[in-house]
Design an enzyme around this catalytic site. Sequence first.
Site, PDB file in Angstrom:
ATOM      1  N   HIS A 256       0.864  -1.183   0.000  1.00 47.49           N
ATOM      2  CA  HIS A 256       0.000   0.000   0.000  1.00 47.49           C
ATOM      3  C   HIS A 256       0.896   1.227   0.000  1.00 47.49           C
ATOM      4  CE1 HIS A 256      -3.068   2.904   0.987  1.00 47.49           C
ATOM      5  NE2 HIS A 256      -3.991   1.967   0.827  1.00 47.49           N
ATOM      6  N   ARG A 305      -2.443   1.236  -7.609  1.00 49.50           N
ATOM      7  CA  ARG A 305      -1.636   1.237  -6.394  1.00 49.50           C
ATOM      8  C   ARG A 305      -0.160   0.931  -6.633  1.00 49.50           C
ATOM      9  NH1 ARG A 305      -4.954  -1.614  -1.804  1.00 49.50           N
ATOM     10  NH2 ARG A 305      -6.174   0.284  -1.977  1.00 49.50           N
ATOM     11  N   HIS A 366       0.672  -5.025   2.126  1.00 49.56           N
ATOM     12  CA  HIS A 366      -0.747  -4.783   2.382  1.00 49.56           C
ATOM     13  C   HIS A 366      -1.627  -5.967   2.004  1.00 49.56           C
ATOM     14  CE1 HIS A 366      -4.398  -2.490   2.868  1.00 49.56           C
ATOM     15  NE2 HIS A 366      -4.714  -2.574   1.592  1.00 49.56           N
TER      16      HIS A 366
HETATM   17  C1  SIN Z   1      -7.520   1.691   1.472  1.00 53.64           C
HETATM   18  O1  SIN Z   1      -8.482   2.138   2.103  1.00 53.64           O
HETATM   19  O2  SIN Z   1      -6.684   2.404   0.929  1.00 53.64           O
HETATM   20  C2  SIN Z   1      -7.364   0.227   1.372  1.00 53.64           C
HETATM   21  C3  SIN Z   1      -8.456  -0.315   0.576  1.00 53.64           C
HETATM   22  C4  SIN Z   1      -8.029  -1.591  -0.054  1.00 53.64           C
HETATM   23  O3  SIN Z   1      -6.952  -2.101   0.238  1.00 53.64           O
HETATM   24  O4  SIN Z   1      -8.779  -2.086  -0.900  1.00 53.64           O
END
Ligand code: SIN
Length: 577
Positions: A256, A305, A366
């Site tokens: 993340h 991401r 993440h």
């Molecule tokens: C976030 O809220 O950035 C995480 C959401 C996700 O990992 O799908």
Amino acid sequence: MSTPGAAAAGTGIRLHAPAPGWALDADVVVVGSGVAGLTAALRCAAAGRSTVVVTKARLDDGSTRWAQGGIAAALGEGDTPEQHLDDTLVAGAGLCDGEAVRLLVTEGPDAVRRLIASGARFDTSAETGEIELTREGGHHRRRIAHAGGDATGAEISRALVEAVHAAGIRTVENALVLDLLQDAEGRTAGVTLHVMGEGQHDGVGAVHAPAVILATGGMGQVFSATTNPSVSTGDGVALALRAGAEVSDLEFVQFHPTVLFLGPDAEGQQPLVSEAVRGEGAHLVDADGVRFMVGAHELAELAPRDIVAKGIMRRMQEQGAQHMYLDARHFGAGMWEQRFPTILAACRAHGIDPVTEPIPVAPAAHYASGGVRTDLHGRTTVPGLYACGEVACTGVHGANRLASNSLLEGLVFAERIAEDIARTRPAGTGPGIPVPSTGPLQPAEARQEVQRIMTEGAGVLRSAASLRRAAAALEDLYAAALSAQEADGKTAVPGTETWEATNLLCVARVLVAAALRREETRGCHWREDFPDRDDAAWRRHLVVRLSATEKRALVVTTTDSADFPSVQHPLSQEQST
Ligand code: SIN
């Protein structure tokens, strides 16, 4: 792709554990209590299947509770499943299973409506009463439903836990699942588990059931810093591998981009700063206040991401910085308090006030885009063993999960599994044949050692050299425990810490083997020595199975698979009930 018969034989590898001292019987045992596990349990119970949920902590303690941003579904005016599909395929970087994604985006909106009918309360507009939708990375539209501002997972968890209690479903909390029980044909016959602490059941026991649904969540604890809770130790993937199931795409670990930076040596679960903060207009800036994602991608801070994580890492490298900043001072105190109360509190608890200062952020592990390979009904390659949620690899995420698709995937595929079990008469297997343990247990200290090795060698930036070093260090850990076992017949004392460390080492070895093999950069797998995506050679999946050699060492065999041929082996004959 193996034949069902070959898969059913299993590996003969089991965790060292005392013999079960207690047992329960059920039609279905669900392992895990996030959105996937509890949805599967509710639907199985509603279909008249006697269901037991076992979970590692308390029912409301899984990864789902930590989800902030929300759940993606084409619910907004003008949005369509087709557009959601397009965004998912782009994020997945050529490795999504198109059929799995189509099911996700078409069945998703109704699955969310059923979740709401189960009691989950999403944020709605005061004027129209419609569900409020936000944006996150990789989405070209506002399609993320949220609850409690940034407490979506907690609200979903609350609603599902209440529904499970109301339905009278049996639950076993504080239970670490150990291994799959299999009958003489290799079919699923239940699980062994260890209950930690007080309760009706204590110590090692068994739940006998011809259908097991793994919904154990992720493996983020394989790295030093992660957004995952401490229970995310890859138990489900390790169990499935030991049972002979195939896993796929384990090299695709999503980092993340914006996790609150608590110092270079911060370990364990780190506070997430949701992508929804960027969705509502926060800017990523460097120490000079420059918005470095502008011009790097058409969606700037809201690029998929992996692209934002790489953008941050690049800027950190260029500037010799340990983190970048997320600037949302322009939200003002009111918006912070109303829309992002959880993040505001977490930042303030660590001495940062996002209302008056930019938030220091850096990427952290993440989400596992890969996992136990399933077909479109959640069936794994072991008959009677299903998987859904983060532990599974349904083909939906490909090389990189689109933000907020995971809660949706958990919902949709849990429902598909329950439908499959409802359509199929469980085969009525025997109690399962105990298999002697073969691999050694790791000492508890191996957990931190695995995390250090993985963070240094298999993190956001990888190369053949870093991965080889990681692979060798992991093999050393395995070999040290094996030779101690072979020299004096002893292994580490069985217990939660040694089982978890053993599972972490197992999944780490597989992850590194796959990451080393994949000589390209794709999605969230970033090889410094192979910086380009190579569709000609690598638009394919790496499917991994474990095998035990005569010398009892664990051998990882990887098999390239150009696609996901279906995994067909109903529990017994298809039969309407
Ligand atoms: C976030 O809220 O950035 C995480 C959401 C996700 O990992 O799908």
